[in-house]
Design a protein around this motif. Structure first.
Motif, mmCIF file in Angstrom:
data_model
loop_
_atom_site.group_PDB
_atom_site.id
_atom_site.type_symbol
_atom_site.label_atom_id
_atom_site.label_comp_id
_atom_site.label_asym_id
_atom_site.label_seq_id
_atom_site.Cartn_x
_atom_site.Cartn_y
_atom_site.Cartn_z
ATOM 1 N N THR C 126 0.851 -1.196 0.000
ATOM 2 C CA THR C 126 0.000 0.000 0.000
ATOM 3 C C THR C 126 0.886 1.245 0.000
ATOM 4 O OG1 THR C 126 -0.048 0.017 2.415
ATOM 5 C CG2 THR C 126 -1.838 -1.125 1.308
ATOM 6 N N GLY C 127 0.349 2.323 -0.523
ATOM 7 C CA GLY C 127 1.077 3.590 -0.531
ATOM 8 C C GLY C 127 1.496 4.003 0.874
ATOM 9 N N ALA C 128 0.636 3.736 1.843
ATOM 10 C CA ALA C 128 0.935 4.154 3.214
ATOM 11 C C ALA C 128 2.168 3.427 3.755
ATOM 12 C CB ALA C 128 -0.269 3.901 4.114
ATOM 13 N N VAL C 129 2.190 2.097 3.636
ATOM 14 C CA VAL C 129 3.320 1.353 4.206
ATOM 15 C C VAL C 129 4.606 1.628 3.425
ATOM 16 C CG1 VAL C 129 4.223 -0.948 4.726
ATOM 17 C CG2 VAL C 129 1.849 -0.398 5.239
ATOM 18 N N ILE C 130 4.485 1.780 2.119
ATOM 19 C CA ILE C 130 5.679 2.127 1.323
ATOM 20 C C ILE C 130 6.272 3.441 1.843
ATOM 21 C CG2 ILE C 130 6.430 2.908 -0.960
ATOM 22 C CD1 ILE C 130 4.338 0.891 -2.130
ATOM 23 N N LYS C 131 5.410 4.413 2.122
ATOM 24 C CA LYS C 131 5.892 5.710 2.613
ATOM 25 C C LYS C 131 6.493 5.581 4.017
ATOM 26 C CE LYS C 131 5.668 9.335 1.066
ATOM 27 N NZ LYS C 131 6.719 10.121 0.366
ATOM 28 N N VAL C 226 -11.836 0.951 13.552
ATOM 29 C CA VAL C 226 -10.612 1.711 13.789
ATOM 30 C C VAL C 226 -9.473 0.971 13.108
ATOM 31 C CG1 VAL C 226 -9.023 2.671 15.522
ATOM 32 C CG2 VAL C 226 -11.460 2.509 16.037
ATOM 33 N N ARG C 227 -8.652 1.727 12.383
ATOM 34 C CA ARG C 227 -7.470 1.189 11.704
ATOM 35 C C ARG C 227 -6.363 2.199 11.904
ATOM 36 N NH1 ARG C 227 -10.205 -2.570 11.426
ATOM 37 N NH2 ARG C 227 -10.994 -3.771 9.643
ATOM 38 N N THR C 228 -5.816 2.232 13.102
ATOM 39 C CA THR C 228 -4.854 3.278 13.418
ATOM 40 C C THR C 228 -3.588 2.691 14.013
ATOM 41 O OG1 THR C 228 -6.633 4.852 13.806
ATOM 42 C CG2 THR C 228 -4.509 5.389 14.766
ATOM 43 N N THR C 229 -2.460 3.188 13.565
ATOM 44 C CA THR C 229 -1.175 2.758 14.098
ATOM 45 C C THR C 229 -0.373 3.983 14.513
ATOM 46 O OG1 THR C 229 -1.156 0.827 12.645
ATOM 47 C CG2 THR C 229 0.959 1.512 13.562
ATOM 48 N N LEU C 230 0.140 3.953 15.731
ATOM 49 C CA LEU C 230 1.054 4.994 16.202
ATOM 50 C C LEU C 230 2.468 4.431 16.154
ATOM 51 C CD1 LEU C 230 -0.678 6.160 19.552
ATOM 52 C CD2 LEU C 230 -1.031 7.055 17.255
ATOM 53 N N ILE C 231 3.390 5.203 15.640
ATOM 54 C CA ILE C 231 4.789 4.772 15.640
ATOM 55 C C ILE C 231 5.608 5.896 16.260
ATOM 56 C CG2 ILE C 231 6.742 4.080 14.221
ATOM 57 C CD1 ILE C 231 4.805 3.001 12.161
ATOM 58 N N LEU C 243 -8.162 4.824 7.622
ATOM 59 C CA LEU C 243 -9.526 5.176 7.226
ATOM 60 C C LEU C 243 -9.643 6.629 6.783
ATOM 61 C CD1 LEU C 243 -11.567 3.339 9.976
ATOM 62 C CD2 LEU C 243 -10.801 2.500 7.761
ATOM 63 N N ASP C 244 -8.591 7.403 6.957
ATOM 64 C CA ASP C 244 -8.631 8.795 6.515
ATOM 65 C C ASP C 244 -8.460 8.820 5.002
ATOM 66 O OD1 ASP C 244 -7.988 11.485 5.886
ATOM 67 O OD2 ASP C 244 -7.374 11.803 7.943
ATOM 68 N N PRO C 245 -9.471 9.287 4.275
ATOM 69 C CA PRO C 245 -9.359 9.209 2.816
ATOM 70 C C PRO C 245 -8.282 10.152 2.271
ATOM 71 C CG PRO C 245 -11.359 10.381 3.455
ATOM 72 C CD PRO C 245 -10.746 9.857 4.706
ATOM 73 N N ASP C 246 -7.964 11.210 3.013
ATOM 74 C CA ASP C 246 -7.062 12.216 2.459
ATOM 75 C C ASP C 246 -5.651 12.156 3.030
ATOM 76 O OD1 ASP C 246 -9.091 13.359 0.864
ATOM 77 O OD2 ASP C 246 -9.930 14.229 2.674
ATOM 78 N N ASP C 247 -5.548 12.168 4.346
ATOM 79 C CA ASP C 247 -4.232 12.268 4.970
ATOM 80 C C ASP C 247 -3.977 11.053 5.847
ATOM 81 O OD1 ASP C 247 -3.942 14.929 3.875
ATOM 82 O OD2 ASP C 247 -5.362 15.573 5.402
ATOM 83 N N LYS C 248 -3.648 9.952 5.209
ATOM 84 C CA LYS C 248 -3.502 8.703 5.952
ATOM 85 C C LYS C 248 -2.349 8.760 6.951
ATOM 86 C CE LYS C 248 -5.444 5.544 2.528
ATOM 87 N NZ LYS C 248 -6.808 5.651 3.097
ATOM 88 N N ILE C 249 -1.264 9.396 6.545
ATOM 89 C CA ILE C 249 -0.079 9.423 7.396
ATOM 90 C C ILE C 249 0.185 10.851 7.846
ATOM 91 C CG2 ILE C 249 2.398 9.059 7.472
ATOM 92 C CD1 ILE C 249 2.086 6.934 5.392
ATOM 93 N N LYS C 250 0.331 11.029 9.150
ATOM 94 C CA LYS C 250 0.712 12.330 9.679
ATOM 95 C C LYS C 250 1.999 12.167 10.475
ATOM 96 C CE LYS C 250 -3.975 14.092 9.787
ATOM 97 N NZ LYS C 250 -5.164 14.388 10.613
ATOM 98 N N VAL C 251 2.993 12.957 10.097
ATOM 99 C CA VAL C 251 4.289 12.890 10.759
ATOM 100 C C VAL C 251 4.414 14.119 11.651
ATOM 101 C CG1 VAL C 251 6.771 12.725 10.417
ATOM 102 C CG2 VAL C 251 5.211 11.752 8.705
ATOM 103 N N TYR C 252 4.647 13.885 12.932
ATOM 104 C CA TYR C 252 4.699 14.980 13.897
ATOM 105 C C TYR C 252 6.126 15.255 14.319
ATOM 106 C CZ TYR C 252 -0.340 14.525 14.352
ATOM 107 O OH TYR C 252 -1.680 14.483 14.090
ATOM 108 N N ASP C 253 6.474 16.509 14.246
ATOM 109 C CA ASP C 253 7.779 16.906 14.759
ATOM 110 C C ASP C 253 7.640 17.124 16.256
ATOM 111 O OD1 ASP C 253 10.323 17.685 15.029
ATOM 112 O OD2 ASP C 253 10.059 19.684 14.161
ATOM 113 N N SER C 282 0.750 7.216 -2.357
ATOM 114 C CA SER C 282 0.312 6.683 -3.657
ATOM 115 C C SER C 282 -0.994 5.920 -3.526
ATOM 116 C CB SER C 282 1.398 5.767 -4.221
ATOM 117 O OG SER C 282 0.863 4.943 -5.230
ATOM 118 N N GLN C 283 -1.853 6.034 -4.542
ATOM 119 C CA GLN C 283 -3.155 5.372 -4.527
ATOM 120 C C GLN C 283 -3.159 4.084 -5.353
ATOM 121 O OE1 GLN C 283 -5.606 6.556 -2.779
ATOM 122 N NE2 GLN C 283 -5.058 8.682 -2.371
ATOM 123 N N THR C 284 -2.027 3.728 -5.919
ATOM 124 C CA THR C 284 -1.988 2.522 -6.742
ATOM 125 C C THR C 284 -2.465 1.303 -5.948
ATOM 126 O OG1 THR C 284 -0.042 3.462 -7.799
ATOM 127 C CG2 THR C 284 -0.508 1.142 -8.246
#
Lengths: 334, 334, 334, 334
Positions: C126-131, C226-231, C243-253, C282-284
């Motif tokens: 998935t685009g999310a895990v690749i990122k 719920v489909r959420t992972t904190l790292i 489940l967020d259609p737009d911003d699946k990954i948020k990186v916090y400083d 990526s949406q591929t």
């Protein structure tokens, strides 16, 4: 069994074919698209359906009872007129026509020929709108105060129509369905940011007899997608967020109670704030229900909830909105 | 040390007193409220501050350098005029005045007396607006396309002003601060649902010279609270959700690229869709920064970013909006 | 051109067939399902593909280069073994096998036969895990502190496996891919609420050598999805909301800086709080990329990122988790 | 009129003083803090309250009926013991004590002296928990299946206790209040990432007699703040999001119906999915209600819902969790 001929196999056409083909009571017998490629694609997907690039061939075919016109708005009038003249019921993509006098001519013709006209106001058949209509009709919301919708996103730019004709028909048809009174005027503003001169941002106010007011925010230049409608009633208020996968409709037991009003400064306003309730909303595909409704209306000689008259009313508002935008917001009476 | 006299100790006054009292460079020496109860409350909270129910006593006191007018809008003109006439700088609650000619008279008087006038457009000092202003100024957003704000909730009904005068000043002052061009006209619609005849729902469009457009949705009858502004620019687009505790501002690398445009049908529109970025926004209390700005302007003879002129511009739009609503949306030139 | 035979045409099989059939470099030549109905459905959808209800026929067909095993977990071992024995590469649905010694036997066999084994850990593509993988690898997150996933909903009850075997393989395979170190032990708890005795709620902790810790919350009885992972990393922290259609990954400083540490009470902890950033993802379709990876690995003799060894590691954790649950949480070393 | 002496005027103490001072039926007569600065601050805020840095002076004062111990957990036992010995009722900050035998000794002493002990489980007095308790008690949820809470954020690092002792007491006290059965064992895992060796991430499972299970996810290293609890019942399921300003509690008419179960493979599981309902939740400050409850219990010799016994139960779970973490998850019976 209603036998359907479908004109237009672009973006939306395949959904129309699929639903009319699988509905009990109808089947698609022919598909027409001016593009040979698209016609072929239809043929590949449905081996039993006849495909053609000739509109006249489809419209005059004796085994076609009804014609679905799923083409750009500028072609609706001519195609629907041909179909009605050939004695076929018609199902027309929204908006019904590009000019209201075209719509009226089609309605006259249909009446003369005793044929059905249905306009594809698909949203009326969604679980959300069905539920809201019920809450309006059974008095849950009370008298309506306002209808306020926002439909914005980074849009598919259209080359031929503005954002008003592209996005507003959805919400106008919903408003037309929910609000009993007939609108009295339209005031609209908007702006075009690219050189084809078609508005990509627009704001439409629709006036009603009493003090009901409706407003439509449509925008092709929004970074985020919003599909939200607020409906304020005397008894309850409602938020419909069509992008919420779980709780599309939230009904709030909130409102204003005006106790006594001897003069402005003695106005006693109090606020109610109670529970919120999100009724379950049916997930059935809207187009499936719409196809069944078409079949039912044709078979049993009923008037569709989304008949040509409702299509005309939506076109009249679009026309007025377009005119008002040119006049920088001046109200155009309906 | 600027010595402040504050008139009005109702809902907002205590915040003004607290901030001007604790700021470096100013202290509150006197508080006035016509209500003896409220004046007493001030005295209890601040034992060192003189309290009075006499406006004139406060305004003419020789130990008062500046007067803060935190009273209903109808009284702003008279109180600010007295203060300026007595040689005091003034800090006036928004909206500046109820009529634009009053605002102009105050500005003339202040200029003649070489006194400062600041209008309490508090939002300009929030971390969010400071950040957005920076993104506009440094060219991050590019040329602006539109400014679209929504400020709705189940509101504190005002007995004396409509929702336009109550809620829109916030967003109009922000727009005035962010958009360099000066507006050319206003078209507004709205409706009153209770018998005091003041609009509780309103929609305001503000036109600008080129094709920038601003829109304001204000509503006292919404079941949900919304405080959201979309700002569309040529390079980037922005969503400001003031209710988001964590990420108030989201900047989207989204937009439309128009490659070539030989005639309408050859318009090549392509969409960009990239990362989103939520810059950290300062949490410092806006009123603290505003008080410091007032002190700085008075002490060092600077022009406030929220001076009387900006207050006037907001009042002119409010006035025009009110007029346009009565004319059902007709554009009122500015 | 890799010629694929697919066993199993139930819920997931059609997606496998569609992707392997349309990928450059592979085509599906045969589909097998024990259910005649399902086999027929495959035949109807793909007229050029041979269908059968005989596993052996499919596996031994000379025109099949690789076999995809898309069947219940209990059958994976036997089917994959047959396929490998017949000299076919295998693509196996996750989890790889129901017991780790089965997985090992398959790996030995594949090595001996020099055949490829790929386990369908779809999420890795998935685009999310690749990122996220990229953010881990390029050091953006810094050393990892924890991986905490929640995957809950009102679930499809399985009759044969618990929620651990149903939902956890997704997140375990992702963790296995992202965390370089190999886990040292598993402690898990859970409960069954229906009389088939299979856990429908479970909590799994996975220990790593240093102080990295991973946790998995899986639940079939949740009213919300719920489909959420904190790292959490030393430099940055990340939230992945699938489940967020737009911003699946948020990186916090955001993070903790430990400045100096002479004794417990002198520990100087300071907090960083900066911008948030949502990289475009990526949406591929993941399965498309996975099919291409399979083709690439078979064609060019590469080791899949989701090879049988990674499949084995996931099965070992599942096995240990199941054992730990029976012992009420006692840590099972790996 | 219950006269209160408060020990500790740090972060939480001022809230305790404010609420006990303004409650009908109690007033604060003395405040003690070892820090002269903090004691002075109390004196400045409340001119009528005696301040001191001597614990003994406060505890033995004849005009003090009850002592509130708002100090670090390690000091609770000694201070509460002194207060009880001096014949004073006690109100102790959570967690009650650092060791369960200390808690037991205090309970014995209180019983002998016929004095009241209340532990500051503030959350029991929030509108949300009051509403949930009512939904549990009136059978709306049906038999409970699980209680699953998540309380994470970038935390205030404590120098003396782990995240378990810092964050879990809130949720454990809520669970203790909502679930009638008494827990039978605790299994917990966690990890410390900084060199003081105290866990900053932890996962706690609490077992109950039947198949009720509770789980607690506490984390000081999360980039986002989460305060969410899922409660699954046989009839309905509930989500409590304490960060939602509007709809903190959502009750879902969702669930699993098991119709018939002759053997595993005949288990007939069906899913219900109906409306969602968000009951209005009271906004009254929890500490105000808690203070009133303390006054009522002391005055009318009632047993607090948050008495020392409930405080002891929470400490026993914390103790067991700490022990289990050291044993890498092994279940510690209660």
């Amino acid at each position: 069994m209603i036998r359907i001929g479908v004109i237009g196999y672009g973006y939306w056409g395949p959904n129309i074919v699929r639903n009319f083909n699988s509905a009990d009571g109808s089947k698609v017998v022919a598909v027409c698209d001016l593009s040979e490629d698209k016609a072929k694609r239809a043929g590949k997907a449905y081996r039993d359906i006849r495909v053609t690039t000739s509109v006249d061939e489809l419209i005059t075919a004796p085994d076609v009872d009804a014609v679905a016109v799923i083409t750009p708005v500028f072609t609706h009038f001519e195609l629907a007129k041909k179909a009605l003249s050939a004695g076929k019921h018609v199902f027309v993509e929204k908006p019904f026509t590009y000019r209201s006098d075209e719509a009226k001519e089609l309605l006259d013709l249909a009446e003369k020929k005793r044929l059905k006209v249905m306009v594809d106001h698909t949203f009326l058949f969604t679980g959300a709108v069905i539920k809201i209509k019920q809450l309006v009709n059974d008095g849950t919301l009370g008298d309506l105060y306002y209808f306020d919708s926002m439909r914005v996103n980074l849009g598919l730019f259209q080359h031929d129509v503005s954002v008003i004709w592209d996005l507003a028909p959805h919400d106008l048809s919903i408003m037309d369905y929910l609000v009993d009174d007939k609108p009295t005027g339209v005031a609209a503003t908007g702006e075009a940011h690219f050189n084809h001169g078609l508005e990509d941002v627009a704001y439409i106010t629709v006036y009603f007899p009493k003090n009901v007011i409706a407003h439509f925010n449509v925008n092709w230049l929004s970074p985020v997608k919003v599909r939200t409608t607020l409906i304020g009633g005397q008894k309850k208020m409602l938020v419909w967020n069509d992008l919420d996968p779980d709780d599309k409709i939230k009904v709030y037991d909130k409102g204003v109670d005006v106790a006594n009003a001897e003069g402005v400064y003695n106005l006693l306003v109090s606020y109610r704030s109670g529970d919120m309730w999100a009724p379950k909303v049916s997930q059935t595909e809207a187009l499936k229900l719409e196809a069944e409704h078409f079949i039912d209306c044709v078979t049993n000689n009923k008037t569709p909830i989304n008949d040509g008259t409702s299509g005309l009313r939506v076109v009249q508002i679009l026309e007025a909105a377009e005119k008002s935008v040119k006049q920088k917001g001046a109200m155009i009476p309906l």
